[in-house]
Write a protein that holds these residues in place. Structure first.
Motif, PDB file in Angstrom:
ATOM      1  N   GLU A   1      25.935  31.640   2.096  1.00 15.88           N
ATOM      2  CA  GLU A   1      25.890  30.526   1.153  1.00 15.88           C
ATOM      3  C   GLU A   1      24.692  29.596   1.422  1.00 15.88           C
ATOM      4  O   GLU A   1      24.193  29.500   2.547  1.00 15.88           O
ATOM      5  CB  GLU A   1      27.183  29.704   1.250  1.00 15.88           C
ATOM      6  CG  GLU A   1      28.461  30.491   1.034  1.00 15.88           C
ATOM      7  CD  GLU A   1      28.601  30.988  -0.394  1.00 15.88           C
ATOM      8  OE1 GLU A   1      27.993  30.393  -1.306  1.00 15.88           O
ATOM      9  OE2 GLU A   1      29.309  32.007  -0.591  1.00 15.88           O
ATOM     10  N   ASN A   2      24.288  28.914   0.356  1.00 17.47           N
ATOM     11  CA  ASN A   2      23.226  27.890   0.461  1.00 17.47           C
ATOM     12  C   ASN A   2      21.998  28.405   1.220  1.00 17.47           C
ATOM     13  O   ASN A   2      21.448  27.720   2.097  1.00 17.47           O
ATOM     14  CB  ASN A   2      23.735  26.617   1.146  1.00 17.47           C
ATOM     15  CG  ASN A   2      24.802  25.918   0.325  1.00 17.47           C
ATOM     16  OD1 ASN A   2      24.976  26.205  -0.860  1.00 17.47           O
ATOM     17  ND2 ASN A   2      25.537  25.002   0.944  1.00 17.47           N
ATOM     18  N   CYS A   3      21.588  29.614   0.881  1.00 19.76           N
ATOM     19  CA  CYS A   3      20.404  30.180   1.544  1.00 19.76           C
ATOM     20  C   CYS A   3      19.171  29.356   1.181  1.00 19.76           C
ATOM     21  O   CYS A   3      18.969  29.013   0.007  1.00 19.76           O
ATOM     22  CB  CYS A   3      20.206  31.623   1.120  1.00 19.76           C
ATOM     23  SG  CYS A   3      21.570  32.700   1.597  1.00 19.76           S
ATOM     24  N   VAL A   4      18.367  29.049   2.182  1.00 16.38           N
ATOM     25  CA  VAL A   4      17.225  28.158   1.959  1.00 16.38           C
ATOM     26  C   VAL A   4      16.059  28.524   2.871  1.00 16.38           C
ATOM     27  O   VAL A   4      16.265  28.957   4.022  1.00 16.38           O
ATOM     28  CB  VAL A   4      17.643  26.676   2.185  1.00 16.38           C
ATOM     29  CG1 VAL A   4      18.202  26.470   3.592  1.00 16.38           C
ATOM     30  CG2 VAL A   4      16.479  25.724   1.927  1.00 16.38           C
ATOM     31  N   ILE A   5      14.848  28.367   2.329  1.00 12.72           N
ATOM     32  CA  ILE A   5      13.624  28.586   3.108  1.00 12.72           C
ATOM     33  C   ILE A   5      12.890  27.258   3.212  1.00 12.72           C
ATOM     34  O   ILE A   5      12.563  26.640   2.187  1.00 12.72           O
ATOM     35  CB  ILE A   5      12.719  29.634   2.446  1.00 12.72           C
ATOM     36  CG1 ILE A   5      13.414  31.009   2.447  1.00 12.72           C
ATOM     37  CG2 ILE A   5      11.369  29.717   3.162  1.00 12.72           C
ATOM     38  CD1 ILE A   5      12.714  32.045   1.578  1.00 12.72           C
ATOM     39  N   TYR A   6      12.647  26.825   4.439  1.00 10.28           N
ATOM     40  CA  TYR A   6      11.878  25.601   4.679  1.00 10.28           C
ATOM     41  C   TYR A   6      10.451  25.989   5.066  1.00 10.28           C
ATOM     42  O   TYR A   6      10.255  26.951   5.819  1.00 10.28           O
ATOM     43  CB  TYR A   6      12.482  24.780   5.816  1.00 10.28           C
ATOM     44  CG  TYR A   6      13.817  24.143   5.493  1.00 10.28           C
ATOM     45  CD1 TYR A   6      13.886  22.875   4.947  1.00 10.28           C
ATOM     46  CD2 TYR A   6      14.997  24.828   5.759  1.00 10.28           C
ATOM     47  CE1 TYR A   6      15.121  22.281   4.667  1.00 10.28           C
ATOM     48  CE2 TYR A   6      16.228  24.259   5.482  1.00 10.28           C
ATOM     49  CZ  TYR A   6      16.282  22.982   4.933  1.00 10.28           C
ATOM     50  OH  TYR A   6      17.494  22.408   4.649  1.00 10.28           O
ATOM     51  N   ARG A   7       9.501  25.240   4.577  1.00 11.72           N
ATOM     52  CA  ARG A   7       8.105  25.446   4.979  1.00 11.72           C
ATOM     53  C   ARG A   7       7.653  24.254   5.816  1.00 11.72           C
ATOM     54  O   ARG A   7       7.901  23.093   5.438  1.00 11.72           O
ATOM     55  CB  ARG A   7       7.202  25.589   3.744  1.00 11.72           C
ATOM     56  CG  ARG A   7       5.744  25.829   4.096  1.00 11.72           C
ATOM     57  CD  ARG A   7       4.873  25.879   2.859  1.00 11.72           C
ATOM     58  NE  ARG A   7       3.474  25.708   3.207  1.00 11.72           N
ATOM     59  CZ  ARG A   7       2.521  25.298   2.379  1.00 11.72           C
ATOM     60  NH1 ARG A   7       2.818  25.032   1.119  1.00 11.72           N
ATOM     61  NH2 ARG A   7       1.282  25.158   2.779  1.00 11.72           N
TER      62      ARG A   7
END
Length: 501
Positions: free
Chosen positions: A45-51
């Motif tokens: 759930e709530n998969c996210v990629i931060y840069r």
């Protein structure tokens, strides 16, 4: 069961790899598709990629984050589980997000069904470029170890994709800058004479004079209204002369007080006056074996005129406060926007100096007499200003027409400043009404004293008089009249309609 999960994991990794490989420019959209694969197949759930940008982790791609949540979900290095993963370059596992202080929940999208949180650093060449993270819920079928393993593999794929995308984007920007630079260089070769832009007959005539006289050492007097490009002409003469490897020294005589002008021109010895704490060379010495450009020559004092005349005659002088005679080899280019003939008659300018300066006169036409050049100059300054300010502005046809109809009393310098104002304050689709707001009010412009024979006349009155005269000389032929005035057929048609001729 174990083999089935293994097959699902392999299928997930293959699908994500294909999505990333097939991405066509929109990297964020492709990565969000990849995150959706993790959600749909592994119930993450709530998969996210931060840069990571300037020590701050910002959301680059995500699913189930709204616009506001994306803005507030920022992490510094070492802040929360996400920041710790980036700083330590190691995966961070929060087994229970409901009672672990390391999980900050900045986005506010934690639900009761969510149990755990895993953040994995994205690393390229031992450098962290971001973090891949997701929540584990009650529906998630894989355990911590499997999730870390899958996310680590995916993070490697994503990291390489983002890094390659950013490198390509940077190279594209560099190529665009180079394209703009070479286009300006090409424009300079095709349309310019040095930095002078123009194709009109009057400016072409100036180019011809420069070509003829540049190789010699003859003194040149450049005349024209303020803002017509007198300094550019002086620079063009220097660049095409035998002295082009020598210095090109400039001095605006009007900007220096009478008391300091002689010191600026000829230098001074230590102790020559109160503030002369050390010996200083003047512009003539600095310009030895090169070219000296004296702007606003009509503004120098009577005593400076005498000394300048001596230098022109004998090529020697003494510094202020000194007795040693200094010889120089200097080519002089002077410029003025004043009526030197009138000043000679009035006794405010020496006649012998006038003849020494006026060996080769170059008269620069005002911009209003260079109709064919206006569009060329607008495009030249527009490209340069957009490049300087990294902003894109386009002029619609009616906006360009508005600029071409404007009389430009401040000449090329006014145009350059106006175009910069348009770029800074305008948008991508500028129309005539937008341009009108950014053009200076004509009522605030003072008529140029060097051009007016009767100073009381308004600009409109002079324009009407010139228009009638040109039409008379051309026997009413508008095409010939436009050539005489150095304007386009569209402009002369507009002016004829404006004055009801």
């Amino acid at each position: 069961m174990r083999e089935e999960l293994y097959k699902i994991e392999l299928a997930v990794l293959l699908e994500i790899a294909n999505i990333i490989a097939d991405s066509r420019g929109d990297m964020i959209k492709s990565l969000e598709k990849a995150l959706l694969v993790l959600h749909d197949n592994l119930q993450l759930e709530n998969c996210v990629i931060y840069r990571l940008e300037e020590e701050i982790l910002n959301i680059y791609a995500s699913i189930n984050f709204n616009k506001h949540q994306k803005i507030i979900s920022q992490y510094r290095l070492g802040e929360g589980a996400t920041g710790v993963a980036a700083k330590a370059k190691e995966p961070v596992v929060i087994e229970n997000i409901h009672n672990d202080m390391l999980f900050l929940n900045k986005s506010g999208n934690r639900t009761r069904d969510m149990i755990s949180y895993i953040a994995v650093p994205m690393i390229v060449d031992n450098k962290v470029i971001g973090v891949l993270a997701s929540h584990l819920s009650r529906a998630t079928q894989i355990d911590f170890e499997e999730t870390v393993r899958i996310l680590t593999i995916v993070s490697s794929l994503v990291a390489q994709a983002i890094n390659s995308h950013l490198v390509i984007q940077h190279e594209k920007e560099q190529l665009l800058d180079l394209k703009q630079y070479y286009k300006m260089e090409w424009d300079a070769k095709v349309h310019n004479f040095g930095d002078i832009v123009g194709d009109s007959p009057k400016i072409q005539q100036v180019f011809k004079v420069i070509e003829r006289i540049a190789p010699s050492d003859v003194t040149v007097l450049v005349r024209g209204e303020t803002g017509t490009g007198k300094e550019l002409v002086a620079a063009a003469i220097h660049k095409r002369s035998k002295r082009n490897d020598g210095p090109f020294i400039k001095l605006n005589c009007a900007a220096i007080t009478d008391t300091l002008l002689e010191s600026e021109l000829f230098g001074h010895e230590k102790g020559a006056f109160t503030d002369a704490k050390e010996t200083r060379k003047g512009r003539f010495e600095l310009a030895d074996r090169g070219t000296l450009f004296l702007d606003e020559i009509g503004d120098i004092s009577a005593s400076a005129q005498v000394k300048l005349l001596r230098v022109l005659q004998e090529r020697e002088f003494e510094r202020v406060g000194g007795s040693k005679t200094i010889k120089v080899n200097v080519r002089l280019v002077a410029a003025t926007n004043r009526n030197l003939e009138k000043m000679v008659k009035e006794g405010s300018f020496r006649e012998d100096l006038y003849y020494r300066l006026n060996v080769i006169p170059i008269d620069l036409p005002p911009l209003r007499e260079r109709g064919e050049d206006i569009k060329l100059l607008v495009n030249f300054f527009l490209e340069r200003s957009m490049k300087n300010h990294k902003k894109s502005v386009s002029l619609q046809e009616d906006a360009m027409e508005q600029l071409m109809l404007y009389p430009w009393p401040g000449n090329v310098r006014e145009m350059e400043n106006t175009i910069e104002r348009i770029v800074l304050m305008g948008d991508e689709n500028m129309r005539a009404e937008d341009i009108e707001l950014l053009l200076p009010a004509l009522e605030n412009k003072k008529p140029n004293q060097t051009l007016l024979s009767i100073e009381e006349k308004t600009l409109d009155a002079l324009e009407l008089e010139a228009l009638k005269s040109a039409l008379h000389k051309a026997d009413g032929n508008q095409t010939k009249a436009a050539q005489i005035l150095g304007i386009t057929m569209r402009q002369i048609g507009y002016k004829i309609k404006k004055y009801g001729i």
